[in-house]
Structures are given as C-alpha cells and as structure tokens.
Design a protein around this motif. Structure first.
Motif: not given
Length: 493
Positions: A17, A20, A78, A313, A319-320, A371, A474-475
């Motif tokens: 990703h 991130t 990431g 996420d 996702g984070i 984030m 983030p997605s």
C-alpha cells in the motif's frame, strides 16, 4: 546425478500500500514466514498455500529433487525499505546458486513495492533469469491482485494466479503452476506466456468470486483452458492502492509455443473491460450500517451476529488498523447491543495492558495515532479482560493449517463492548482468532471488524448478515481520493 528433476523453489509474498506511512520491515517477514532449506517442507506441509502444494508433490512424486531457497511473506502494508528488499532478493538468489536446475518455481504476490523500485518482482525475476540462463523454464504464481510488469512475458514461460476471492485456492494455484512446469520438462513441451493489459483498475470490493463479474471471468478463463494448446488463462485485477505504473487489469495466457492466442486474448480482454462498471462499489457509512444491523437484529430472523465490515481500514488492503470512524459511530448511537470490535493496532497500549495484567482498569485513547486525518483518538475507560500471546493455527479455509503470530493482544471491556488491541496490524480472518480471545460468536450481536472480503471466507457461516461499510480510511472506494503519482488517471474514469 540422479534421474530426478531438480527444481528450485522460492517465495516472496507481500502486497504494498503506497499511501500508508507504516513501512513493511524485515521483521514483519520474519514474523510471518521465513523459511529456507529442508525445514521449509515441514513448515508448509498440510497448509493451504502455494508451497503447501509443492510439499504435497514432493511427498507423492519420487522423481522430484526440490531445493527450497528463501520462502518468505509479510502481511500487506506499506513500502519495504530498499535495503531490506535487497536483503530478501540476495537471500533468494543465494539459495538458487546451487544449480544447474531443470526448472524454477516462484511463489510471488505480484504487487510488491519498495522505496527504491516500482517493480521489485520484475527486478527479482530479471536477476533469476540471468542466473538460470535463457532456457531454464520458470513458472510463477501471483495473487489475483498483482500489478504485472509487461517485461514478464520475456522472462518466464509459465504464469498462473488465484481464481478465487477470498483466496482459498492458494494450494490449487501452486499445483497448477507446478503441473505446467513438470509437463513442460517431462514432455519437452515448449510453452510461452502472453499478456494483454486491459485499461481499467477494478475495485476489489465487488470482486468476490462466489458470484458477480469476477465469477463470470473466472468461468471464461476455465473454459479457455479447455481449448487445445491453452494451459492456463488467468484474470489479474491489479491492486488499487499500489502506486505502480503497472497497476492495470491484465489477462495472462500460458500456451503452447506455436498456439495462436491473439483472438483468445482479444476476447478475454473485451470480457474484462465490458464488466468494468459492475466493479463499482456502493458506499455505506458507519451510521447507516449500524441502523441496518439493528433492524436485522430486531427482526429476529437468522442466527449469530451481524458483522459490519469497515473496508477502508482493511489490513489485507494495507490498512493501518488505526481509524476510529466505526467505533465513534457505535458510541454515538449508544448501542445497547453486545458488541465485539476488531481491532486497533497499538503496540504501546498492548505492552501497558500486559504490564498491568488482567483485571486492571485504565483510561485509554484508541486509534488516531498513525493517520489522525482519518479520525481523532477515542477516549474510553476499559477493563483488561484477557491477555494473549497472539499465536494460533488457522482452522478456516484461507491458509488453512498455517501458524499465525499477530503479536501479543489485549481484550478490553467497556460495558457491552469488547475490543481487541494488538501488536501487529492483522485483521481477523479465521475463527481461531475468536478462540484465542475467548469470544463465542453465539453470544455476540454486533461484530465490528476492519476487514474486507477475506473475512467472509471464514465468518459468513457464523454470521446472520454481513454489511460492508466505509469510514474514513487509507483505502477508500473512491479512487479519485487516492493521491496517485504513477497510476494513469485515465484508468479511474
């Protein structure tokens, strides 16, 4: 030298990703999968994985002499720092130096990215081709969401990919790739790989293969494989959050060297493109999803919890594990329903809980640390209900039998809410996760999860209903919100 076929095997599986800030490090690979040499067979034996397929062949076919180079994987996340990606590549290449080989099989993801390369998979295959020479057959398997560099057609002879999503056919994919490689070697059958890029970037939200457009495409590919000279036909959908110039749908056909594949490629590419609108995903926000879930539960039909799946996420989309929209919506609606929330990724909070022990009452700030633009932290007073080492074996269909290590976890309780925090960012995709935390789904009304399609493979039978929602994360489903630098904007329209 014996008359056995000498086959070298390596694996590098990671989906990147690009948006991130949390890099994927060497330690993440070592924690999930890091196997070399003869012990590799014992690690993967009996697992629903590509290397599990190789081990099955070793155990059943006495004419194979298989050598394992590095086989490694990390959860999606990431970018990998370039120096650490180089270390992985060097370890794989070092394990391939003890040739000559009759053939090579590579289990790759296809959407790997590093801080210094937009195509680490192709970088690695280029170096392996140089090491092996021009004539040694190389077979590759990819995830359905690979971003395929067109150079691949000149580097390998054989390619196959997953035909299911959720990806429950990893072992079958490994068997297909190895079967083609062994057929090529034993029957001296020259084959070629053909690629056709399709100008679209489909969302994975609507890509489940139980039904819908991807099911139809998989069926077309299997029908094509019944044609003379066609060994494999796979539709690759790319990964929408990998900022790669090779992010595009692709049709891949492995065929006899002399086979005419142009008409077939035209037909399959057209079938992909004409289904593009059907991959668009409707977006339901958290409050609406919670309202729908409460209505379903009040109706009284069905058994088990209603699962709300926060796709933006999802750790398996990189996702984070840190966004707060779904939890905040649940708190704002003051839900009286028995609820389990999975999860927040917070190593420091896990360490604190383990230090204080079960039964401790603490005030915490949940999420919003990585984030915060996707939601501020949520303050909550909780009791530490259960502590675990985060280790279990998958019992569900995806990667069945694999040992899993999600790092230490803590199950927290606040009224009718139970919530898991973990040391690593890995979503709940297997019922053994519930067993680890002492969660009986029969006693749960709402199951709030950061996940997407893979969650369904194991949990759909246990849930009354599953509702995809999207909180800020983030997605997102709207790819126009993603700040691409390398993906052509034309693919988004």
């Amino acid at each position: 030298m014996s008359g056995k076929l000498r086959i070298a095997v390596a694996r590098l599986w990671h989906e990147a990703h690009s948006f991130t800030p949390v890099q994927t490090r060497l330690a993440d690979f070592r924690r999930k999968e890091w196997q070399q040499g003869p012990a590799t067979a014992d690690f993967y034996r009996g697992t629903n994985t590509e290397i599990g397929a190789v081990v099955e062949l070793i155990d059943s076919d006495g004419d194979l002499d298989v050598h394992f180079s590095l086989c490694t994987a990390a959860p999606p996340g990431g970018l990998v720092p370039q120096g650490e990606m180089d270390q992985i590549h060097e370890a794989i290449l070092e394990g391939l130096e003890n040739g000559p080989w009759d053939g090579i099989y590579l289990s790759l993801h296809g959407a790997t990215l590093s801080t210094g390369s937009l195509s680490p998979d192709a970088d690695l295959i280029n170096r392996i081709r140089t090491l092996a020479g021009p004539d040694i057959p190389i077979a590759v398997s990819f995830d359905m969401h690979a971003c395929i560099n067109p150079q691949l057609a000149d580097l390998v002879q054989i390619l196959s990919g997953y035909h299911t999503y959720p990806h429950v056919d990893m072992k079958e994919t490994g068997h297909r790739a190895m079967a083609m490689l062994l057929d090529c070697l034993r029957n001296k059958r020259p084959v070629r790989l053909h690629l056709r890029h399709v100008p679209m970037l489909p969302l994975s939200h609507m890509m489940r293969t139980a039904s819908g457009p991807m099911r139809e495409l998989v069926d077309l590919g299997r029908e094509a494989m019944r044609k003379p000279g066609i060994l494999d036909a796979t539709f690759f959908a790319s990964f929408t959050y990998a900022d790669s110039p090779h992010a595009s749908a692709v049709v891949a056909v492995t065929a006899d060297d002399e086979a005419d594949t142009e008409t077939l490629l035209d037909s399959l590419a057209s079938a992909f493109l004409e289904r593009a609108p059907r991959f668009n995903a409707p977006v339901i926000r958290a409050h609406e999803g919670l309202t729908r879930a409460e209505a379903l539960l009040e109706n009284g039909s069905g058994r088990g919890p209603v699962a709300l799946i926060d796709t933006a996420d999802n750790p398996l989309s990189g996702g984070i594990g840190d966004t707060t929209g779904l939890l905040r919506a649940w708190l704002e609606q003051s839900s009286h329903l028995r609820t389990v929330f999975s999860f927040f990724h917070d190593p420091a909070l896990v360490a604190k809980c383990h230090r204080l022990g079960e039964g401790a009452r603490i005030s915490v700030d949940l999420g919003g640390r990585i984030m915060p633009e996707h939601g501020a932290p949520v303050p909550l007073t909780v009791r530490v209900l259960r502590l675990t080492d985060g280790r279990f074996h998958n019992v569900g269909p995806m990667e069945n039998g694999m040992a899993v290590d999600i790092g230490r976890t803590a199950l927290l309780e606040a009224g009718n809410l139970r919530l898991v925090v973990s040391e690593t960012c890995q979503s709940v995709n297997d019922p053994a996760w519930c067993d680890l935390h002492g969660i009986e789904l029969a006693g749960v009304d709402l199951f709030l999860v950061k996940a997407k399609n893979h969650f369904r493979a194991a949990f759909e039978p246990f849930c009354r209903a599953l509702i995809d929602i999207e909180s800020p994360g983030p997605s997102p489903a709207d790819l126009h919100l993603v700040p691409y630098r390398h993906v052509p904007r034309s693919l988004l329209d």
